[in-house]
Design a protein around this motif. Structure first.
Motif, mmCIF file in Angstrom:
data_model
loop_
_atom_site.group_PDB
_atom_site.id
_atom_site.type_symbol
_atom_site.label_atom_id
_atom_site.label_comp_id
_atom_site.label_asym_id
_atom_site.label_seq_id
_atom_site.Cartn_x
_atom_site.Cartn_y
_atom_site.Cartn_z
ATOM 1 N N PHE A 63 0.851 -0.712 -0.078
ATOM 2 C CA PHE A 63 -0.309 -0.223 0.426
ATOM 3 C C PHE A 63 0.617 0.963 -0.025
ATOM 4 O O PHE A 63 0.361 2.368 -0.858
ATOM 5 C CB PHE A 63 -1.192 0.344 1.109
ATOM 6 C CG PHE A 63 -2.243 -1.567 0.959
ATOM 7 C CD1 PHE A 63 -3.374 -1.791 0.279
ATOM 8 C CD2 PHE A 63 -2.499 -2.063 2.111
ATOM 9 C CE1 PHE A 63 -3.668 -2.375 0.215
ATOM 10 C CE2 PHE A 63 -3.124 -2.550 2.434
ATOM 11 C CZ PHE A 63 -3.799 -3.096 0.516
ATOM 12 N N SER A 95 -2.675 6.276 1.351
ATOM 13 C CA SER A 95 -2.787 5.355 0.526
ATOM 14 C C SER A 95 -3.834 4.033 0.311
ATOM 15 O O SER A 95 -3.278 3.361 -0.806
ATOM 16 C CB SER A 95 -1.012 4.876 1.016
ATOM 17 O OG SER A 95 -1.120 3.728 2.203
ATOM 18 N N THR A 96 -4.807 4.130 1.547
ATOM 19 C CA THR A 96 -5.755 2.962 1.429
ATOM 20 C C THR A 96 -6.394 2.732 2.574
ATOM 21 O O THR A 96 -6.015 4.068 3.061
ATOM 22 C CB THR A 96 -4.488 1.370 1.950
ATOM 23 O OG1 THR A 96 -5.613 0.367 2.073
ATOM 24 C CG2 THR A 96 -3.656 1.797 3.236
ATOM 25 N N GLN A 98 -7.197 0.281 4.401
ATOM 26 C CA GLN A 98 -6.394 -0.483 5.224
ATOM 27 C C GLN A 98 -5.259 0.129 5.881
ATOM 28 O O GLN A 98 -4.355 -0.279 6.009
ATOM 29 C CB GLN A 98 -6.166 -1.647 4.363
ATOM 30 C CG GLN A 98 -7.552 -2.110 3.056
ATOM 31 C CD GLN A 98 -8.536 -2.718 4.142
ATOM 32 O OE1 GLN A 98 -8.141 -3.879 4.673
ATOM 33 N NE2 GLN A 98 -9.610 -2.850 3.543
ATOM 34 N N HIS A 108 -14.011 -5.959 0.343
ATOM 35 C CA HIS A 108 -12.419 -5.133 -0.124
ATOM 36 C C HIS A 108 -11.715 -6.393 -0.374
ATOM 37 O O HIS A 108 -10.062 -6.725 -1.334
ATOM 38 C CB HIS A 108 -11.987 -5.801 1.749
ATOM 39 C CG HIS A 108 -10.294 -5.885 1.592
ATOM 40 N ND1 HIS A 108 -9.891 -5.108 0.418
ATOM 41 C CD2 HIS A 108 -8.862 -6.504 2.767
ATOM 42 C CE1 HIS A 108 -7.952 -5.039 1.660
ATOM 43 N NE2 HIS A 108 -8.329 -6.074 2.005
#
Length: 307
Positions: A63, A95-96, A98, A108
């Protein structure tokens, strides 16, 4: 929980079932949730189970890093400042979804299932079960929780309630925010058989763990089974050593990103009033919030505001 609080809650709930009128408009609810709040929730102990998000917290290398910045006025190309504009704002280049403490929606991995914005409002509050594998993870950093660990918990505490949230305590998060955590190949997790038992036999809402992945199998078989069968999970949970193994509730909050495949989550354990950890309403100032002698300032090196 104190016996008098249990009796009060039971009485309120039973009273709410007393009005059996066939006309919905004529029914008047006798359950006053404000009384439950004043009697129990106001006196409860609240424990935060959430990591603070910063640009430097552990994240999977696939990520990449995130970046925080000062929000810039598009007309002047200059950041807003307290001195010049009377306010500041923050730009988050994440960036994510998650990242840090999170709630994974099944989208997901499986686009045919719910995204984060489609999760029901009933995710808000649930019974919280905490199963500790901390001693086993201390001896074996890659220990994966089994069905036997679950039945051992139930032998002490009774059957796990349907619809509850089950968090796995491993104490892995005590090393947070060491960036090396995201590179570990051996970390505490849960077997797919244990996940199936929790969901198919005990009918829980979701489980959660302290590490950033569900298990250590090469293809993440536990997470794959969850996502492809329509289940959510929590990751990056913290402070489970400060929560009782039974008898607490969990408050669940997350942003409602359209089509989101995960979400930055805030988990708060609501523990009995006589619990040894946490804070109760009124113990610390919350409205107004305390004024600091050290105002926030942007730290370019750290990429966040600090005092």
């Amino acid at each position: 929980m104190n016996l008098k609080y249990r009796i009060l809650i039971l009485g309120l709930l039973l009273a709410g079932c007393a009005d059996k009128s066939d006309n919905p408009r004529s029914r008047k609810s006798t359950v006053d949730l404000w009384q439950i709040y004043d009697a129990t929730l106001k006196k409860a102990k609240y424990v935060d189970l959430t990591h603070t998000i910063t640009p430097s917290i552990p994240v999977w290398k696939g990520f990449g890093p995130s970046k925080f910045g000062q929000t810039v006025d598009p007309a002047t190309k200059r950041p807003y400042t307290y001195e010049k504009d009377g306010f500041e704002a923050t730009h988050y280049d994440l960036s994510t979804d998650q990242l840090g403490t999170q709630l994974d929606s099944p989208a997901h991995w499986a686009p045919e299932y719910s995204s984060i914005d489609a999760l029901a409002a009933t995710y808000t509050i649930r019974p919280l079960v905490v199963i500790s594998i901390a001693d086993k993870a201390k001896a074996d950093p890659g220990y994966q929780m089994t069905v036997a660990d679950i039945t051992e918990w139930e032998n002490r505490n009774g059957q796990i309630p349907a619809g509850s949230v089950v968090f796995i305590r491993s104490d892995w998060s005590k090393a947070w925010p060491d960036p090396k955590l995201s590179t570990q190949t051996q970390f505490p997790g849960i077997t797919v058989d244990a996940l199936k038992f929790l969901h198919l036999e005990r009918k829980i809402l979701f489980h959660g763990h302290e590490a950033l992945d569900t298990d250590t199998t090469p293809n993440l078989e536990g997470e794959s089974w969850l996502m492809h069968n329509g289940y959510t999970q929590a990751e990056g949970v913290a402070n489970l050593d400060q929560v009782p193994e039974k008898g607490a509730l969990i408050a669940i909050g997350f942003p409602k990103f359209k089509g989101g495949t995960g979400g930055y989550a805030r988990y708060i354990a609501i523990c009995p009033p006589d619990w040894k950890f946490g804070v109760s309403v009124g113990e610390i100032p919350d409205a107004p919030l305390p004024r600091s002698d050290k105002p926030l300032k942007w730290d370019a090196r750290r990429g966040v505001r600090i005092r």
